[in-house]
Motif scaffolding. Structure first.
Motif, short mmCIF file in Angstrom:
data_model
loop_
_atom_site.label_atom_id
_atom_site.label_comp_id
_atom_site.label_asym_id
_atom_site.label_seq_id
_atom_site.Cartn_x
_atom_site.Cartn_y
_atom_site.Cartn_z
N ARG A 33 0.83 -1.21 0.00
CA ARG A 33 0.00 0.00 0.00
C ARG A 33 0.86 1.27 0.00
O ARG A 33 0.63 2.17 -0.80
N ASP A 34 1.83 1.34 0.89
CA ASP A 34 2.69 2.52 0.95
C ASP A 34 3.44 2.73 -0.37
O ASP A 34 3.54 3.86 -0.87
N LEU A 35 3.95 1.66 -0.91
CA LEU A 35 4.71 1.76 -2.16
C LEU A 35 3.80 2.09 -3.33
O LEU A 35 4.17 2.88 -4.21
N HIS A 36 2.63 1.50 -3.37
CA HIS A 36 1.67 1.77 -4.44
C HIS A 36 1.32 3.27 -4.45
O HIS A 36 1.32 3.90 -5.51
N LEU A 37 1.06 3.82 -3.28
CA LEU A 37 0.74 5.25 -3.18
C LEU A 37 1.96 6.11 -3.50
O LEU A 37 1.83 7.15 -4.17
N PHE A 38 3.13 5.70 -3.04
CA PHE A 38 4.36 6.43 -3.36
C PHE A 38 4.56 6.50 -4.87
O PHE A 38 4.83 7.57 -5.42
N TYR A 39 4.43 5.36 -5.54
CA TYR A 39 4.64 5.34 -6.99
C TYR A 39 3.62 6.20 -7.72
O TYR A 39 3.95 6.86 -8.71
N GLU A 40 2.40 6.21 -7.25
CA GLU A 40 1.38 7.05 -7.89
C GLU A 40 1.78 8.53 -7.77
O GLU A 40 1.72 9.28 -8.75
N GLU A 41 2.18 8.94 -6.59
CA GLU A 41 2.62 10.32 -6.39
C GLU A 41 3.85 10.64 -7.25
O GLU A 41 3.94 11.71 -7.86
N ALA A 42 4.77 9.69 -7.33
CA ALA A 42 6.00 9.91 -8.10
C ALA A 42 5.73 10.04 -9.59
O ALA A 42 6.27 10.93 -10.25
N ASP A 102 15.06 2.45 -9.79
CA ASP A 102 14.51 3.81 -9.77
C ASP A 102 15.52 4.80 -9.20
O ASP A 102 15.69 5.90 -9.72
N MET A 103 16.20 4.39 -8.13
CA MET A 103 17.20 5.25 -7.50
C MET A 103 18.31 5.60 -8.49
O MET A 103 18.74 6.76 -8.57
N GLU A 104 18.74 4.60 -9.23
CA GLU A 104 19.78 4.83 -10.25
C GLU A 104 19.29 5.80 -11.31
O GLU A 104 20.01 6.72 -11.72
N MET A 105 18.05 5.63 -11.76
CA MET A 105 17.51 6.51 -12.79
C MET A 105 17.36 7.94 -12.26
O MET A 105 17.73 8.90 -12.94
N TYR A 106 16.82 8.07 -11.06
CA TYR A 106 16.71 9.42 -10.48
C TYR A 106 18.08 10.08 -10.40
O TYR A 106 18.23 11.25 -10.76
N GLU A 155 14.48 19.79 -7.43
CA GLU A 155 13.98 19.69 -6.06
C GLU A 155 13.01 18.52 -5.93
O GLU A 155 13.08 17.74 -4.98
N GLU A 156 12.11 18.38 -6.88
CA GLU A 156 11.16 17.26 -6.89
C GLU A 156 11.89 15.92 -7.07
O GLU A 156 11.62 14.95 -6.36
N LEU A 157 12.82 15.88 -8.00
CA LEU A 157 13.56 14.65 -8.25
C LEU A 157 14.33 14.21 -7.01
O LEU A 157 14.31 13.04 -6.64
N GLU A 158 14.99 15.17 -6.37
CA GLU A 158 15.77 14.84 -5.18
C GLU A 158 14.87 14.37 -4.03
O GLU A 158 15.23 13.48 -3.28
N GLU A 159 13.70 14.96 -3.93
CA GLU A 159 12.77 14.56 -2.87
C GLU A 159 12.34 13.10 -3.06
O GLU A 159 12.34 12.33 -2.10
N PHE A 160 12.01 12.72 -4.28
CA PHE A 160 11.60 11.34 -4.52
C PHE A 160 12.78 10.37 -4.37
O PHE A 160 12.61 9.27 -3.85
N ALA A 161 13.96 10.79 -4.80
CA ALA A 161 15.14 9.94 -4.61
C ALA A 161 15.40 9.72 -3.12
O ALA A 161 15.73 8.61 -2.69
N HIS A 162 15.22 10.75 -2.34
CA HIS A 162 15.42 10.64 -0.89
C HIS A 162 14.39 9.69 -0.27
O HIS A 162 14.71 8.90 0.62
N GLU A 163 13.15 9.76 -0.74
CA GLU A 163 12.12 8.84 -0.24
C GLU A 163 12.48 7.39 -0.58
O GLU A 163 12.31 6.49 0.25
N ILE A 164 12.97 7.17 -1.79
CA ILE A 164 13.39 5.82 -2.17
C ILE A 164 14.51 5.34 -1.26
O ILE A 164 14.55 4.19 -0.83
N GLU A 165 15.42 6.25 -0.95
CA GLU A 165 16.52 5.93 -0.04
C GLU A 165 15.98 5.40 1.29
O GLU A 165 16.50 4.43 1.83
#
Length: 177
Positions: free
Chosen positions: A60-69, A121-125, A156-166
């Motif tokens: 659930r958390d990942l599904h929602l994360f990916y939708e936002e991303a 995803d982290m590598e791509m970001y 800023e957006e890209l770094e935020e999502f990369a940080h969340e993946i981290e």
């Protein structure tokens, strides 16, 4: 497909712009923006794939994360395309051209375990962030502070999502290893 031709501007060209940015500079900026646009579209599709295929105890958390991303990537692509057009260029728009122009490669169509998906995803970001940083510097050097600011917002957006993946990739988890 229509056989009529009413081409208003050919792809790959840059015309005069109302922003009064020299055409030579605008050509360099449009090229950079189209590279970022292509990378963002490749990222979007990979994130969308992961939204569809994510599984496991943190589904659930990942599904929602990916939708936002992927929604963020889609919005970012719009801004990049609109800026390229404002500079007198033609935004890249065909999937084949996205793949060709993009500095990042999408993962194969296979479904992977969640950790592998997120590492991909982290590598791509990371790769996209490096490219956008270079393009911020290019825009500033060419005196186009509005494009530089747009790219700063993107990074800023890209770094935020990369940080969340981290955070997701941390080894501390409720699931057994």
């Amino acid at each position: 497909m229509s056989t009529q031709k009413s081409v208003l501007q050919e792809a790959g060209t840059v015309e005069e712009n109302a922003l009064r940015i020299d055409q030579d500079k605008a050509e360099q900026l449009v090229d950079a923006l189209n590279t970022d646009l292509a990378a963002t579209e490749v990222l979007y599709h990979q994130l969308r794939k992961h939204h569809w295929t994510v599984h496991g105890s943190e589904y659930r958390d990942l599904h929602l994360f990916y939708e936002e991303a992927y929604e963020s990537a889609s919005e970012g692509a719009d801004h990049l395309a609109e800026r390229a057009q404002a500079l007198g260029g033609v935004p890249t728009s065909r999937p084949a051209d996205f793949q060709e122009r993009s500095p990042v490669e999408p993962e194969p169509e296979d479904i992977y375990d969640v950790r592998t998906m997120m590492e991909n995803d982290m590598e791509m970001y990371g790769d996209i962030i490096e490219t956008v940083r270079e393009h911020i510097e290019l825009a500033e050097n060419l005196g186009d502070y509005a494009t530089a600011e747009l790219l700063r917002e993107q990074i800023e957006e890209l770094e935020e999502f990369a940080h969340e993946i981290e955070h997701f990739l941390e080894h501390d988890s409720l699931t057994e290893w």
